[in-house]
Design a protein around this motif. Structure first.
Motif, PDB file in Angstrom:
ATOM      1  N   ILE A  39       0.838  -1.202   0.000  1.00 55.83           N
ATOM      2  CA  ILE A  39       0.000   0.000   0.000  1.00 55.83           C
ATOM      3  C   ILE A  39       0.872   1.251   0.000  1.00 55.83           C
ATOM      4  O   ILE A  39       0.644   2.203  -0.753  1.00 55.83           O
ATOM      5  N   MET A  42       2.581   1.875  -3.202  1.00 55.57           N
ATOM      6  CA  MET A  42       1.612   2.373  -4.182  1.00 55.57           C
ATOM      7  C   MET A  42       1.352   3.858  -3.942  1.00 55.57           C
ATOM      8  O   MET A  42       1.266   4.668  -4.881  1.00 55.57           O
ATOM      9  N   LEU A  46       1.915   6.834  -6.616  1.00 54.03           N
ATOM     10  CA  LEU A  46       0.844   7.752  -7.005  1.00 54.03           C
ATOM     11  C   LEU A  46       1.254   9.197  -6.748  1.00 54.03           C
ATOM     12  O   LEU A  46       0.967  10.099  -7.556  1.00 54.03           O
ATOM     13  N   ARG A  56      -5.732  19.383 -13.915  1.00 58.11           N
ATOM     14  CA  ARG A  56      -6.707  19.930 -14.860  1.00 58.11           C
ATOM     15  C   ARG A  56      -7.733  20.656 -14.028  1.00 58.11           C
ATOM     16  O   ARG A  56      -8.585  20.048 -13.408  1.00 58.11           O
TER      17      ARG A  56
ATOM     18  N   ALA B 162     -13.096  11.557 -12.315  1.00 58.19           N
ATOM     19  CA  ALA B 162     -12.564  12.895 -12.524  1.00 58.19           C
ATOM     20  C   ALA B 162     -11.050  12.877 -12.549  1.00 58.19           C
ATOM     21  O   ALA B 162     -10.410  13.406 -13.426  1.00 58.19           O
ATOM     22  N   ASN B 163     -10.485  12.244 -11.562  1.00 62.25           N
ATOM     23  CA  ASN B 163      -9.025  12.208 -11.519  1.00 62.25           C
ATOM     24  C   ASN B 163      -8.599  10.889 -10.898  1.00 62.25           C
ATOM     25  O   ASN B 163      -8.695  10.694  -9.698  1.00 62.25           O
ATOM     26  N   VAL B 164      -8.147  10.013 -11.762  1.00 62.04           N
ATOM     27  CA  VAL B 164      -7.859   8.668 -11.293  1.00 62.04           C
ATOM     28  C   VAL B 164      -6.756   8.646 -10.248  1.00 62.04           C
ATOM     29  O   VAL B 164      -6.815   7.909  -9.271  1.00 62.04           O
ATOM     30  N   VAL B 165      -5.762   9.446 -10.429  1.00 60.98           N
ATOM     31  CA  VAL B 165      -4.644   9.438  -9.485  1.00 60.98           C
ATOM     32  C   VAL B 165      -5.127   9.786  -8.079  1.00 60.98           C
ATOM     33  O   VAL B 165      -4.806   9.128  -7.094  1.00 60.98           O
ATOM     34  N   LYS B 166      -5.947  10.818  -7.992  1.00 60.11           N
ATOM     35  CA  LYS B 166      -6.433  11.216  -6.674  1.00 60.11           C
ATOM     36  C   LYS B 166      -7.376  10.175  -6.102  1.00 60.11           C
ATOM     37  O   LYS B 166      -7.369   9.908  -4.904  1.00 60.11           O
ATOM     38  N   PHE B 168      -7.246   7.006  -6.601  1.00 62.34           N
ATOM     39  CA  PHE B 168      -6.439   5.896  -6.107  1.00 62.34           C
ATOM     40  C   PHE B 168      -5.663   6.277  -4.862  1.00 62.34           C
ATOM     41  O   PHE B 168      -5.422   5.450  -3.988  1.00 62.34           O
ATOM     42  N   LEU B 169      -5.273   7.525  -4.758  1.00 66.34           N
ATOM     43  CA  LEU B 169      -4.629   7.981  -3.527  1.00 66.34           C
ATOM     44  C   LEU B 169      -5.597   7.841  -2.359  1.00 66.34           C
ATOM     45  O   LEU B 169      -5.227   7.387  -1.275  1.00 66.34           O
ATOM     46  N   ALA B 172      -5.751   4.326  -1.506  1.00 66.86           N
ATOM     47  CA  ALA B 172      -4.566   3.907  -0.759  1.00 66.86           C
ATOM     48  C   ALA B 172      -4.711   4.295   0.700  1.00 66.86           C
ATOM     49  O   ALA B 172      -4.374   3.532   1.610  1.00 66.86           O
ATOM     50  N   ALA B 433      -9.678  18.261  -3.823  1.00 65.36           N
ATOM     51  CA  ALA B 433     -10.451  17.517  -4.824  1.00 65.36           C
ATOM     52  C   ALA B 433     -10.110  16.043  -4.814  1.00 65.36           C
ATOM     53  O   ALA B 433     -10.096  15.385  -5.851  1.00 65.36           O
ATOM     54  N   ILE B 434      -9.818  15.507  -3.644  1.00 70.06           N
ATOM     55  CA  ILE B 434      -9.614  14.068  -3.514  1.00 70.06           C
ATOM     56  C   ILE B 434     -10.932  13.463  -3.055  1.00 70.06           C
ATOM     57  O   ILE B 434     -11.447  13.839  -2.001  1.00 70.06           O
TER      58      ILE B 434
END
Lengths: 140, 505, 330
Positions: A39, A42, A46, A56, B162-166, B168-169, B172, B433-434
């Motif tokens: 975890i 990861m 990220l 964006r 909207a924001n995959v990285v956030k 997934f954060l 996590a 925006a997470i």
């Protein structure tokens, strides 16, 4: 603070915390450590992505009244501490009353009836009906 | 069987029984609607009320509280953006935007009818198909639970469009919080730093309230318009029956049916309940919808998908409980205790030894859902008025309720403090925006995935083949890959089109 | 703001004294009047669990035998550590009691650092001793008797999967004891609750289930689970056909006991009053029937009997842990 800066700070904070986490997790026996290590790694990965990609973003108009925000945070922390001292019901009464006043509600009738009414309903529901032993004063 | 059903009908429709249903459902809705109080809590705390009653009536009362609470969670989810129970976590995604557009009444009515559909379909399944379905419940072993958990987790891709990285954060984070506590397979404490209150890990409600209620309350409080009535909501229109019917008949009804069945199955699987169903129901609604892009903006199918599924769990979870004595979710686990206290041993012989009690309860569940429909439908106009209360009053109340609700879980002020801590983090997450949804989902399913993978390895002696043995495993894997695949494909298609909107802070 | 003069001071003093008296009146009185207020029981498990059910059944009879109601306060967590720590910190005035589960309370101490010790409590009454029961799926033809299982385990060391309700749980300890007594090795698989064990065995996911009589009797009577042996001194009355392990030649006695304790320092007279009341409750035929219906095997030990019992258990588990430890000590 724009979104790019926010993202960068977030990423760095997460990376730092994850590293601390990794150090802690290393001390666990192998079987129990695998999952937390995965975890945290990861999370670091990220964060790195977050660090290097452009956000964006469109900013939305909306003003924050900081006085209200910080004040309420302070009141809430005080509320948490006071519950154990004067009991849940009195603490809630005070908290709701003070908060509403602080947030510009000035109508005395509303202030009194809402705070008292709310606590009475809470008492009926939790004290009488559900019988949840909420933190209480010696005398009450 | 039909004999038993006919004998149960007069009891179910007796005045006393109907009164209990209205009382129980009303209480349940109220409990569910309050952020912090959950269905499990409601049932647990009200078991003593059933002491003086014959067991059949006691069960009817508890069943009404169950159904009412699971529905009630959608009320605060829609009106306040705060899930009243974990089972309505996905309802906020489209429910609150609907309120913001003045469609609160419509959202509530959709939720009511969807919950009714889920509840009544699962109640009929319970009544007529319980024994064969119980066998399915037993088919779930460690490897099956692992794939099921992964299937649930793959919903995260969809939740973070909207924001995959956030997203997934956030996931996590949720996974990390889920690993806090005693490791179930070796007994080693992880990330507890010597604090005994953390040895059992973080309760999902603590995180849910922290990440949803507190930030929402703070956002209400920090706004300039704090003591004025939200303008758009002021203009909110009551939803007329014709409009509602049109929405259901032309848009939502496939979702109603699909989600209800999905929810029923999730309920049947022991150990999974409303908090998983809400996400999976929302996901499948989006998956099969003709307008997936509208999800998240205030689209009735989103509300329907989540609410039909979570009420579908109610009847489903009773299947293994009543046929095998194995609870299907956390609320039925408490009902098991209730049965024991009343001197009824849950197990395969319950049907045989106390058919009157069991059938009264099962037939009762059908009627309870009707009662819930009536109360919800006619109450929605009243509920919707909550959205018109100024934030200066609602904000502090939500926080006070969150405090007491969190406390009531384990009578622990530590949990309250932890919840407030998460509230602080949740607020920061909002400003960044997470999304909070993936964190909650990961907290629920991450431990299930890890625990069951390791248990499966333990059982099979390390043979990976075990994970792929048997039809059920393969079915689940295929579903998982499908959901994941479609999610990834959608993401790639959308490309760089999505934008985040953020208040400058 | 005190109005000047002697009159003002007198008034104030009088008021303070009056308040103090009111305050004192709300405080619990000594052993003479005990109990004058409701009694709280801190339960170490959540609502619906066996220990919770026991506490509620006992509470049902509290009015009759103690004259005051009992209020249940569930404080689950950390395998009963949370509730025991809370109990330890409570005032030893007899108005706060708690449930105690052995081996859970002991297991914590053996496996890790705890914030309580067995000496922190006054042992009032043990109500339940729920013996372990070895069970397999009824239609599993490999294990028709306990000896079948032992033969299988001898031929396949460490392969027979044995479901338990957690690391350090009574089921796990029972498995350890079984290994020591029979000389075979099995593979304990921890689950999170007793219901999960039932599901795992019925579903054929594990070979053996480490049950307690309390949570499996129904299944055995319904013919779904075959009981190979019960780990008690005597056979369980409602399962007369199930032999004990001792009868079959293996000295294994393992069980889960549930009782009520108070913080150390509780006055002796109050402890005696409670002990007597609990004894009377345990002899009330309605109580016995309630316990039987919720499958809580009764084995009542009051005050000194309980003290002795605890000493025996401490020795039994400490020795076992030395011989065949479970879990990893951090």
């Amino acid at each position: 603070m724009d979104m790019a800066k926010k993202n960068r700070i977030t990423a760095i904070v997460v990376i730092v915390l994850s590293i601390f986490g990794l150090m802690e997790a290393k001390s666990y026996p192998a079987e129990a450590a695998t999952y937390p290590l995965a975890i945290l790694l990861m999370a670091i990965a990220l964060s790195v992505i977050l660090l290097v990609t452009k956000p964006r973003v469109k900013t939305k108009p909306g003003n924050i009244v900081y006085r209200q925000l910080y004040g309420m945070i302070a009141f809430t922390i005080a509320y948490y501490i006071i519950i154990r001292i004067i009991g849940y019901y009195f603490a809630t009464l005070l908290y709701v009353l003070v908060s509403m006043y602080f947030l510009k509600e000035r109508n005395l009738i509303v202030l009194a009836s809402v705070s008292v009414g709310f606590v009475v309903v809470l008492y009926c529901v939790f004290g009488l009906f559900l019988r949840v032993p909420l933190p209480h004063l010696v005398l009450f | 069987m039909y004999n038993a059903i006919f004998q149960a009908i007069p009891v179910v429709f007796s005045i006393k029984s109907l009164l209990l249903m209205f009382l129980g459902t009303g209480l349940g809705i109220a409990i569910g609607a309050m952020p912090g109080l959950t269905a499990s809590m409601g049932v647990a705390l009200l078991i003593p009320l059933t002491f003086g009653m014959p067991p059949a009536y006691g069960l009817v009362l508890l069943g009404s509280i169950y159904c009412g609470a699971i529905y009630g969670g959608s009320i605060s989810a829609i009106l306040l953006n705060v899930p009243g129970t974990p089972s309505s976590a996905a309802t906020v995604l489209d429910g609150f935007p609907m309120t913001q557009r003045g469609e609160a009444d419509k959202a509530l009515k959709i939720s009511t009818t969807a919950s009714f559909t889920g509840g009544i379909i699962s109640a009929f399944v319970l009544l007529f198909l319980a024994p064969p379905l119980a066998r399915i419940a037993l088919m779930f072993g460690a490897s099956e639970y692992f794939w099921l958990a992964l299937l649930g987790l793959s919903v995260i891709v969809s939740l973070s469009s909207a924001n995959v990285v956030k997203g997934f954060l956030a996931a996590a984070f949720g996974l990390f919080v889920g690993s806090i506590g005693l490791d179930p397979l070796t007994g080693v404490p992880r990330f507890t730093f010597g604090v005994p209150n953390l040895l059992d890990g973080v309760n999902v409600i603590v995180l849910l309230i922290g990440l949803f209620s507190i930030p929402q309350a703070l956002e209400m409080i920090e706004s300039e318009t704090v003591n004025r009535i939200p303008e758009i909501v002021e203009r909110g229109v009551a939803c007329k029956f014709r409009e509602l019917w049109h929405e259901i008949a032309h848009v939502c009804w496939p979702t109603y049916i699909r989600s209800s069945i999905l929810g029923t199955f999730i309920g049947i699987i022991p150990g999974t309940g409303g908090n998983v169903a809400t996400f999976l129901g929302y996901e499948q609604a989006k998956r099969f919808s003709k307008h997936p892009e509208k999800f998240g903006t205030g689209w009735s199918e989103g509300v329907a998908g989540s609410e039909a599924a979570n009420n579908g769990v109610t009847g489903g979870a009773l299947v293994p409980l009543l046929t095998l004595g194995i609870p299907g979710d956390s609320v039925t686990a408490i009902m098991l205790g209730g049965l024991l206290i009343h001197g009824l041993q849950p197990g395969p012989r319950l049907f045989v030894q106390h058919p009157d009690v069991v059938y009264t309860f099962m037939v009762g569940m059908v009627v309870i859902n009707v009662v819930m429909l009536i109360m919800g439908y006619f109450g929605s106009y009243l509920f919707a008025k909550v959205a018109k209360v100024p934030y200066s009053i609602v904000g502090p109340m939500v926080i006070a309720l969150s405090v007491v609700g969190t406390y009531a879980i384990k009578n622990s002020m530590f949990d309250v403090g932890l919840m407030l801590f998460f509230g602080f983090i949740g607020y920061i997450m909002r400003k960044l925006a997470i999304p909070a949804g993936p964190a909650v989902l990961a907290l629920i399913l991450g431990p299930m995935a890890e625990e069951n993978w390791r248990r499966a390895m333990l059982i099979s002696g390390g043979e990976i083949g075990y994970m792929f043995s048997g039809i059920l495993n393969l079915v689940l894997i295929v579903l998982f890959l499908l959901v994941l695949g479609v999610g990834i494909a959608t993401f790639i298609k959308k490309g760089k089109r999505t934008e985040e909107f953020e208040a400058d802070a | 703001m005190i109005k000047g003069g002697v009159l003002g001071m007198k008034r104030l003093t009088g008021l303070v004294l009056a308040l103090m008296m009111v305050g004192l009146m709300t405080l619990p009185v000594g052993a003479q009047g005990y109990p004058t207020q409701p009694i709280t029981i801190i339960v170490g498990f959540g609502p619906g669990g066996a220990t919770d059910v026991l506490a509620r059944i006992v509470a049902k009879y509290s009015d009759k035998y103690l004259g005051q109601p009992m209020v249940i306060n569930n404080m689950p967590g950390a395998n009963t550590e949370i509730s025991l720590v809370a109990l330890k910190k409570a005032a030893p005035d007899g108005y706060t009691l708690g449930t105690l589960n052995i081996p859970h309370a002991l297991s914590n101490i053996l496996m890790r650092q705890t914030q309580y010790a067995m000496e922190d409590f006054k042992y009032l009454a043990n109500f339940v001793v729920d013996p372990g029961l070895i069970g397999v799926r009824a239609d599993d033809d490999r294990f028709k008797t306990l000896d079948d299982l032992i033969k299988y385990a001898k031929a396949n060391p460490g392969k027979a999967t044995w479901a338990t309700s957690g690391i350090g749980s009574d089921d796990h300890i029972a498995a350890n004891m079984f290994e020591v007594a029979t000389g075979v090795k099995v593979r304990p698989v921890p689950y999170k609750s007793d219901a999960e064990i039932v599901a795992a065995v019925l579903g054929g996911h594990v070979d053996v289930g480490g049950f307690n009589v309390g949570n499996v009797t129904e299944q055995v009577l319904a013919g779904k689970i075959r009981a190979l042996g019960v780990m008690a001194e005597k056979r369980y009355p409602d399962l007369p056909d199930v032999p004990t392990l001792k009868e079959q030649g293996y000295d294994v006695v393992s069980d889960s006991s549930r009782g009520i304790v108070a913080p150390k320092g509780i006055p002796d007279e109050i402890a005696q009053k409670l002990g007597d009341a609990f004894r009377k409750i345990s002899q009330d035929p309605e109580f016995v029937e309630d316990m039987r219906k919720s499958v809580q095997p009764m084995d009542v030990k009051i005050l000194d009997e309980y003290d002795e019992y605890v000493k025996v258990l401490v020795k039994r588990f400490t020795d076992l842990y030395k011989a065949n430890p479970w879990g990893e000590k951090k």
